[in-house]
Design a protein around this motif. Structure first.
Motif, PDB file in Angstrom:
ATOM      1  N   VAL A   1      -3.484 125.331   5.493  1.00  0.00           N
ATOM      2  CA  VAL A   1      -2.400 125.736   4.591  1.00  0.00           C
ATOM      3  C   VAL A   1      -2.967 126.152   3.233  1.00  0.00           C
ATOM      4  O   VAL A   1      -2.534 127.142   2.626  1.00  0.00           O
ATOM      5  N   ALA A   2      -3.954 125.410   2.743  1.00  0.00           N
ATOM      6  CA  ALA A   2      -4.570 125.737   1.454  1.00  0.00           C
ATOM      7  C   ALA A   2      -5.267 127.095   1.508  1.00  0.00           C
ATOM      8  O   ALA A   2      -5.183 127.890   0.556  1.00  0.00           O
ATOM      9  N   ILE A   3      -5.956 127.384   2.609  1.00  0.00           N
ATOM     10  CA  ILE A   3      -6.648 128.671   2.749  1.00  0.00           C
ATOM     11  C   ILE A   3      -5.645 129.816   2.729  1.00  0.00           C
ATOM     12  O   ILE A   3      -5.857 130.843   2.067  1.00  0.00           O
ATOM     13  N   VAL A   4      -4.531 129.642   3.442  1.00  0.00           N
ATOM     14  CA  VAL A   4      -3.493 130.684   3.453  1.00  0.00           C
ATOM     15  C   VAL A   4      -2.948 130.906   2.034  1.00  0.00           C
ATOM     16  O   VAL A   4      -2.786 132.047   1.583  1.00  0.00           O
TER      17      VAL A   4
ATOM     18  N   TRP B   1      -5.573 132.756  -0.037  1.00  0.00           N
ATOM     19  CA  TRP B   1      -5.589 134.173   0.318  1.00  0.00           C
ATOM     20  C   TRP B   1      -4.446 134.919  -0.375  1.00  0.00           C
ATOM     21  O   TRP B   1      -4.629 136.015  -0.891  1.00  0.00           O
ATOM     22  N   ALA B   2      -3.274 134.311  -0.386  1.00  0.00           N
ATOM     23  CA  ALA B   2      -2.120 134.959  -1.023  1.00  0.00           C
ATOM     24  C   ALA B   2      -2.354 135.177  -2.513  1.00  0.00           C
ATOM     25  O   ALA B   2      -1.873 136.149  -3.091  1.00  0.00           O
ATOM     26  N   LEU B   3      -3.101 134.251  -3.121  1.00  0.00           N
ATOM     27  CA  LEU B   3      -3.397 134.355  -4.553  1.00  0.00           C
ATOM     28  C   LEU B   3      -4.666 135.144  -4.844  1.00  0.00           C
ATOM     29  O   LEU B   3      -4.996 135.389  -6.003  1.00  0.00           O
ATOM     30  N   GLY B   4      -5.407 135.497  -3.794  1.00  0.00           N
ATOM     31  CA  GLY B   4      -6.672 136.195  -3.982  1.00  0.00           C
ATOM     32  C   GLY B   4      -7.762 135.311  -4.553  1.00  0.00           C
ATOM     33  O   GLY B   4      -8.701 135.801  -5.191  1.00  0.00           O
ATOM     34  N   ALA B   5      -7.661 133.988  -4.331  1.00  0.00           N
ATOM     35  CA  ALA B   5      -8.607 133.038  -4.919  1.00  0.00           C
ATOM     36  C   ALA B   5      -9.441 132.321  -3.880  1.00  0.00           C
ATOM     37  O   ALA B   5     -10.027 131.277  -4.167  1.00  0.00           O
ATOM     38  N   GLN B   6      -9.550 132.883  -2.664  1.00  0.00           N
ATOM     39  CA  GLN B   6     -10.244 132.173  -1.593  1.00  0.00           C
ATOM     40  C   GLN B   6     -11.750 132.053  -1.840  1.00  0.00           C
ATOM     41  O   GLN B   6     -12.415 131.186  -1.275  1.00  0.00           O
ATOM     42  N   ALA B   7     -12.306 132.908  -2.704  1.00  0.00           N
ATOM     43  CA  ALA B   7     -13.748 132.851  -2.983  1.00  0.00           C
ATOM     44  C   ALA B   7     -14.059 132.193  -4.319  1.00  0.00           C
ATOM     45  O   ALA B   7     -15.224 132.135  -4.706  1.00  0.00           O
ATOM     46  N   SER B   8     -13.052 131.678  -5.015  1.00  0.00           N
ATOM     47  CA  SER B   8     -13.289 131.037  -6.311  1.00  0.00           C
ATOM     48  C   SER B   8     -13.888 129.653  -6.117  1.00  0.00           C
ATOM     49  O   SER B   8     -13.741 129.031  -5.053  1.00  0.00           O
ATOM     50  N   VAL B   9     -14.573 129.167  -7.152  1.00  0.00           N
ATOM     51  CA  VAL B   9     -15.179 127.836  -7.071  1.00  0.00           C
ATOM     52  C   VAL B   9     -14.105 126.775  -6.869  1.00  0.00           C
ATOM     53  O   VAL B   9     -14.261 125.873  -6.036  1.00  0.00           O
TER      54      VAL B   9
END
Length: 309
Positions: free
Chosen positions: A81-84, A87-95
């Motif tokens: 759920v957190a990954i989804v 992704w919606a926020l465009g922050a999946q690659a942030s620290v």
């Protein structure tokens, strides 16, 4: 000696805070003690099995489905759920995003039974979830790695999980044998002494884990404060929500479930990350120790109020 250890346990919450302070304010000492982290974590597991009656420490046939459900929710459903959401926020690659998923996908921290004791709860459910969550980790990480491949090769994490399982078997087995052979350990004096040793070991471990925080404190920037706010919201938010949800359904196990929900073994994943990502996460890992080691101090009053024994 046993009296001194029992006194240490009575003041365990303050001792853990002192360990945090030493780790943050003495970075040289923290770097020196960093190699002791893994041996002390194994020693904590040994102490936890000394403290708990292992005949009641593993789920029976009737309770196993409940423990399995908790593991799957915490280690599969929540990180997915957190990954989804990331992704919606465009922050999946942030620290912060990677750190959040790491925390949610990890099994309970090795010292969670000790934290549960210091918070005023029964450590047996925490120990059960620790063993089951670690045992299932090679399977539960697969959907997380598939959805967020930044973690690198899943086999590296599987190997780390198997090593941790071996440590659990050796350290836990030694604790079971010693508790069974030494009657004093099962009495009030022995339990008080073991509680004191748990407190001392956790205070030593946190000094090493705080090695990246001390230098950051000299010139804290926006990333420092954002990370600090995130780890406190994540750690205590998960504990309070879990305590509120579990106190009516499982009042005896609610404190342990709350503690494990907010205190996860995210350091287990560091070896599977690309070196640059692991280096960027060091501050997150260090700051995550703050809510973890403040758990007994802050959660104990809430547990007494919301989930009394």
């Amino acid at each position: 000696m046993s009296g001194a250890l029992a006194a240490l346990a009575r003041h365990g919450r303050l001792v853990l805070v002192a360990g945090l302070a030493v780790g943050a304010l003495a970075p040289g000492l923290a770097r020196t003690m960093a190699p002791l982290i893994f041996p002390m974590i194994a020693f904590l597991l040994f102490l936890a099995t000394l403290r708990v009656d292992m005949r009641a420490a593993f789920p029976g046939r009737r309770s196993l489905p409940g423990y399995l459900a908790v593991t799957l929710v915490m280690q599969v459903a929540l990180p997915v759920v957190a990954i989804v959401g990331l992704w919606a926020l465009g922050a999946q690659a942030s620290v912060l995003g990677i750190g959040l998923v790491l925390v949610l996908a990890a099994p309970p921290m090795t010292g969670s039974p000790g934290l549960t004791i210091l918070a005023g709860g029964d450590p047996a459910p925490a120990l059960r979830q620790l063993v089951l969550g670690t045992a299932l980790l090679p399977l539960t990480v697969l959907p997380v790695f598939w959805l967020l491949p930044v973690f690198g090769a899943p086999l590296v994490v599987v190997e780390a999980a198997l090593r941790l399982l071996a440590v659990i078997a050796v350290a836990g087995g030694a604790g079971i044998v010693l508790r069974g052979r030494v009657a004093w350990l099962r009495g009030p004096a022995g339990q008080g002494a073991v509680d004191g040793l748990i407190t001392l070991a956790m205070a030593v471990v946190v000094v090493g884990l705080m090695s990246a925080v001390g230098p950051a404190l000299k010139a804290p920037g926006p990333a420092f404060w954002a990370t600090l706010a995130a780890v406190f919201a994540l750690g205590f938010g998960a504990q309070v929500i879990t305590l509120l949800l579990a106190r009516h359904r499982a009042p005896q196990g609610a404190p342990a479930l709350a503690v494990i929900a907010g205190n996860r073994n995210l350091a287990l994943f560091l070896g599977a990350l690309p070196p640059e990502t692991a280096a960027a996460l060091l501050l997150f890992v260090g700051l995550y120790q703050l809510p973890m080691y403040l758990t007994p101090l802050i959660m104990a009053p809430l547990i007494r109020r919301l989930a009394p024994a």
